[in-house]
Design an enzyme around this catalytic site. Sequence first.
Site, PDB file in Angstrom:
ATOM      1  N   CYS A 128     -19.138   2.741   8.584  1.00 41.04           N
ATOM      2  CA  CYS A 128     -18.405   2.057   9.650  1.00 41.04           C
ATOM      3  C   CYS A 128     -17.145   2.875   9.865  1.00 41.04           C
ATOM      4  CB  CYS A 128     -18.062   0.627   9.221  1.00 41.04           C
ATOM      5  SG  CYS A 128     -16.977  -0.230  10.389  1.00 41.04           S
ATOM      6  N   CYS A 146       0.839  -1.212   0.000  1.00 43.14           N
ATOM      7  CA  CYS A 146       0.000   0.000   0.000  1.00 43.14           C
ATOM      8  C   CYS A 146       0.868   1.254   0.000  1.00 43.14           C
ATOM      9  CB  CYS A 146      -0.916  -0.008   1.221  1.00 43.14           C
ATOM     10  SG  CYS A 146      -2.017   1.411   1.264  1.00 43.14           S
ATOM     11  N   CYS A 176       0.668   4.711   6.888  1.00 44.64           N
ATOM     12  CA  CYS A 176       0.080   4.534   8.222  1.00 44.64           C
ATOM     13  C   CYS A 176       1.072   3.776   9.123  1.00 44.64           C
ATOM     14  CB  CYS A 176      -1.234   3.757   8.125  1.00 44.64           C
ATOM     15  SG  CYS A 176      -2.342   4.439   6.871  1.00 44.64           S
ATOM     16  N   CYS A 192       0.637   0.052  10.218  1.00 45.60           N
ATOM     17  CA  CYS A 192       0.113  -0.954   9.279  1.00 45.60           C
ATOM     18  C   CYS A 192       1.171  -1.851   8.650  1.00 45.60           C
ATOM     19  CB  CYS A 192      -0.699  -0.275   8.189  1.00 45.60           C
ATOM     20  SG  CYS A 192      -1.536  -1.471   7.129  1.00 45.60           S
ATOM     21  N   ARG A 236     -17.878  -1.950  17.875  1.00 48.19           N
ATOM     22  CA  ARG A 236     -17.134  -3.197  17.622  1.00 48.19           C
ATOM     23  C   ARG A 236     -15.832  -3.230  18.373  1.00 48.19           C
ATOM     24  NH1 ARG A 236     -19.802  -5.367  13.371  1.00 48.19           N
ATOM     25  NH2 ARG A 236     -21.048  -3.759  12.348  1.00 48.19           N
ATOM     26  N   CYS A 275     -16.632  -8.601   5.799  1.00 44.12           N
ATOM     27  CA  CYS A 275     -15.942  -7.352   5.471  1.00 44.12           C
ATOM     28  C   CYS A 275     -14.686  -7.638   4.650  1.00 44.12           C
ATOM     29  CB  CYS A 275     -15.581  -6.633   6.761  1.00 44.12           C
ATOM     30  SG  CYS A 275     -14.662  -5.117   6.477  1.00 44.12           S
TER      31      CYS A 275
HETATM   32  N1  SAM Z   1      -6.530   0.564   3.165  1.00 43.30           N
HETATM   33  C1  SAM Z   1      -7.814   0.844   3.690  1.00 43.30           C
HETATM   34  C2  SAM Z   1      -7.834   2.009   4.633  1.00 43.30           C
HETATM   35  O1  SAM Z   1      -6.886   2.197   5.404  1.00 43.30           O
HETATM   36  O2  SAM Z   1      -8.806   2.746   4.604  1.00 43.30           O
HETATM   37  C3  SAM Z   1      -8.470  -0.346   4.338  1.00 43.30           C
HETATM   38  C4  SAM Z   1      -7.739  -1.335   5.205  1.00 43.30           C
HETATM   39  S1  SAM Z   1      -7.091  -0.751   6.763  1.00 43.30           S
HETATM   40  C5  SAM Z   1      -6.194  -2.144   7.244  1.00 43.30           C
HETATM   41  C6  SAM Z   1      -8.508  -0.597   7.839  1.00 43.30           C
HETATM   42  C7  SAM Z   1      -8.278  -0.130   9.275  1.00 43.30           C
HETATM   43  O3  SAM Z   1      -7.689  -1.174  10.031  1.00 43.30           O
HETATM   44  C8  SAM Z   1      -7.336   1.041   9.504  1.00 43.30           C
HETATM   45  O4  SAM Z   1      -7.967   2.253   9.300  1.00 43.30           O
HETATM   46  C9  SAM Z   1      -6.958   0.865  10.955  1.00 43.30           C
HETATM   47  O5  SAM Z   1      -7.831   1.578  11.789  1.00 43.30           O
HETATM   48  C10 SAM Z   1      -7.099  -0.636  11.191  1.00 43.30           C
HETATM   49  N2  SAM Z   1      -5.783  -1.259  11.386  1.00 43.30           N
HETATM   50  C11 SAM Z   1      -4.849  -1.479  10.441  1.00 43.30           C
HETATM   51  N3  SAM Z   1      -3.742  -2.052  10.969  1.00 43.30           N
HETATM   52  C12 SAM Z   1      -3.980  -2.189  12.297  1.00 43.30           C
HETATM   53  C13 SAM Z   1      -3.209  -2.695  13.373  1.00 43.30           C
HETATM   54  N4  SAM Z   1      -1.982  -3.153  13.199  1.00 43.30           N
HETATM   55  N5  SAM Z   1      -3.766  -2.709  14.591  1.00 43.30           N
HETATM   56  C14 SAM Z   1      -5.007  -2.220  14.775  1.00 43.30           C
HETATM   57  N6  SAM Z   1      -5.776  -1.724  13.803  1.00 43.30           N
HETATM   58  C15 SAM Z   1      -5.272  -1.695  12.565  1.00 43.30           C
HETATM   59  C1  DTB Z   2     -11.276  -1.970  11.419  1.00 42.86           C
HETATM   60  O1  DTB Z   2     -11.499  -0.916  12.024  1.00 42.86           O
HETATM   61  N1  DTB Z   2     -10.612  -2.990  11.900  1.00 42.86           N
HETATM   62  C2  DTB Z   2     -10.472  -4.042  10.922  1.00 42.86           C
HETATM   63  C3  DTB Z   2     -11.372  -3.534   9.800  1.00 42.86           C
HETATM   64  N2  DTB Z   2     -11.673  -2.218  10.198  1.00 42.86           N
HETATM   65  C4  DTB Z   2     -10.938  -3.597   8.408  1.00 42.86           C
HETATM   66  C5  DTB Z   2      -9.062  -4.238  10.478  1.00 42.86           C
HETATM   67  C6  DTB Z   2      -8.131  -4.605  11.572  1.00 42.86           C
HETATM   68  C7  DTB Z   2      -6.810  -4.906  10.974  1.00 42.86           C
HETATM   69  C8  DTB Z   2      -5.857  -5.414  11.982  1.00 42.86           C
HETATM   70  C9  DTB Z   2      -4.501  -5.603  11.452  1.00 42.86           C
HETATM   71  C10 DTB Z   2      -4.344  -6.713  10.463  1.00 42.86           C
HETATM   72  O2  DTB Z   2      -4.861  -7.823  10.642  1.00 42.86           O
HETATM   73  O3  DTB Z   2      -3.619  -6.484   9.496  1.00 42.86           O
HETATM   74 FE1  SF4 Z   3      -2.757   1.206   3.395  1.00 43.71          FE
HETATM   75 FE2  SF4 Z   3      -2.618   0.007   5.747  1.00 43.71          FE
HETATM   76 FE3  SF4 Z   3      -2.955   2.626   5.658  1.00 43.71          FE
HETATM   77 FE4  SF4 Z   3      -4.968   0.972   4.855  1.00 43.71          FE
HETATM   78  S1  SF4 Z   3      -4.126   1.174   6.906  1.00 43.71           S
HETATM   79  S2  SF4 Z   3      -4.231   2.835   3.829  1.00 43.71           S
HETATM   80  S3  SF4 Z   3      -3.770  -0.698   3.978  1.00 43.71           S
HETATM   81  S4  SF4 Z   3      -1.140   1.490   4.916  1.00 43.71           S
END
Ligand code: SAM
Ligand code: DTB
Ligand code: SF4
Length: 317
Positions: free
Chosen positions: A189, A53, A57, A60, A261, A97
């Site tokens: 959401c 990506c 973030c 992530c 959630r 989801c």
């Molecule tokens: N790329 C898209 C976005 O960021 O809008 C969708 C996927 S992203 C993984 C969705 C959400 O998952 C993020 O906004 C964040 O709040 C949560 N998330 C991602 N990585 C995480 C982590 N390591 N621990 C907790 N929450 C996480």
């Molecule tokens: C959200 O708020 N939590 C979920 C869903 N939206 C997409 C994602 C959590 C991702 C946790 C880190 C991972 O498994 O990569």
């Molecule tokens: Fe990309 Fe992860 Fe950020 Fe979603 S949370 S925009 S997958 S870097």
Amino acid sequence: MPIRHDWTRDEIRDIYRLPLPELIFQAQVAHREFHRPEEVQLCRLLSIKTGGCPEDCAYCSQSAHYKTGVARQELLNPGEVLETATRAKAEGATRFCMGAAWRHVSDGKEFDRVLEMVRGVAALKMEVCCTLGMLTESQAVRLKEAGLTAYNHNLDTSPEFYGEVITTRDYEDRLQTIAHVRKAGITVCCGGILGMGESDEDRIGLLEQLARLDPHPESVPINMLVPSEGTPLGGAEDLEPLIMVRAIATARILMPASRVRLAAGRRGLSQEAVTLCFLAGANSIFTGEKLLTTPNPGADADHRLLENLGMRAMQGA
Ligand code: SAM
Ligand code: DTB
Ligand code: SF4
């Protein structure tokens, strides 16, 4: 109690800081007005496109900016996705989801494939949610026509702390996408992550942003950071679990009709802490061995937990 959208930061701070028994009591009162306290919705997540990506973030594992060991995976085929959704339904999930590690949705073959997935999951009579990054108004409309129930797009943290976590897109971009989703008639959401080194004031600021949205997001995911090695937050200090409880209870009071959630991070919480989150008003969890890229308690463990508590999974359509 009427549903309010004019909460002030001071009011929210006063709620967040209540003595815990009083906070949980007030959250329970709000919860019982709009929900059955013994019911929890089971949702299943699937990463349909993983890694690489362009966003940065800091939490992530899928950001291309960090070396995290998450294998990249191109967009899955609708067939594979429907197989997982069918299995999830059999395990009691009523919401499915799909997450893609995109900065934004691009029109073309890949988006068409996502629309096909949405149609397929909707045909299983499950709630369908996607999280695909930023979205234009016309893309939101096409997702709605395909049968999408909800779109996940998180504000993640307070406007003040946001810049410490993400530099490649701003808060306003996020609010724009949320507005496009709302306008298309898809439910929203939207929530955030705790445990990124933010202060209580940042958590209160996030809750303020969410609670001032009108209408409120129908679903509010509260994630506890799952630290991923290689990311800037890979070594973040563990969050005190009672902070999750406080944030959930405050969200429940501010947005009483929404589904709150308990999202990522359950593996880092004891059964007792998860139970307190339910008492604080959380009424949904993600089930299945995996979230998007990180492990999660399996369906068997979750069914055992609910049974021990005398609670049950919400039934679907
Ligand atoms: N790329 C898209 C976005 O960021 O809008 C969708 C996927 S992203 C993984 C969705 C959400 O998952 C993020 O906004 C964040 O709040 C949560 N998330 C991602 N990585 C995480 C982590 N390591 N621990 C907790 N929450 C996480
Ligand atoms: C959200 O708020 N939590 C979920 C869903 N939206 C997409 C994602 C959590 C991702 C946790 C880190 C991972 O498994 O990569
Ligand atoms: Fe990309 Fe992860 Fe950020 Fe979603 S949370 S925009 S997958 S870097």
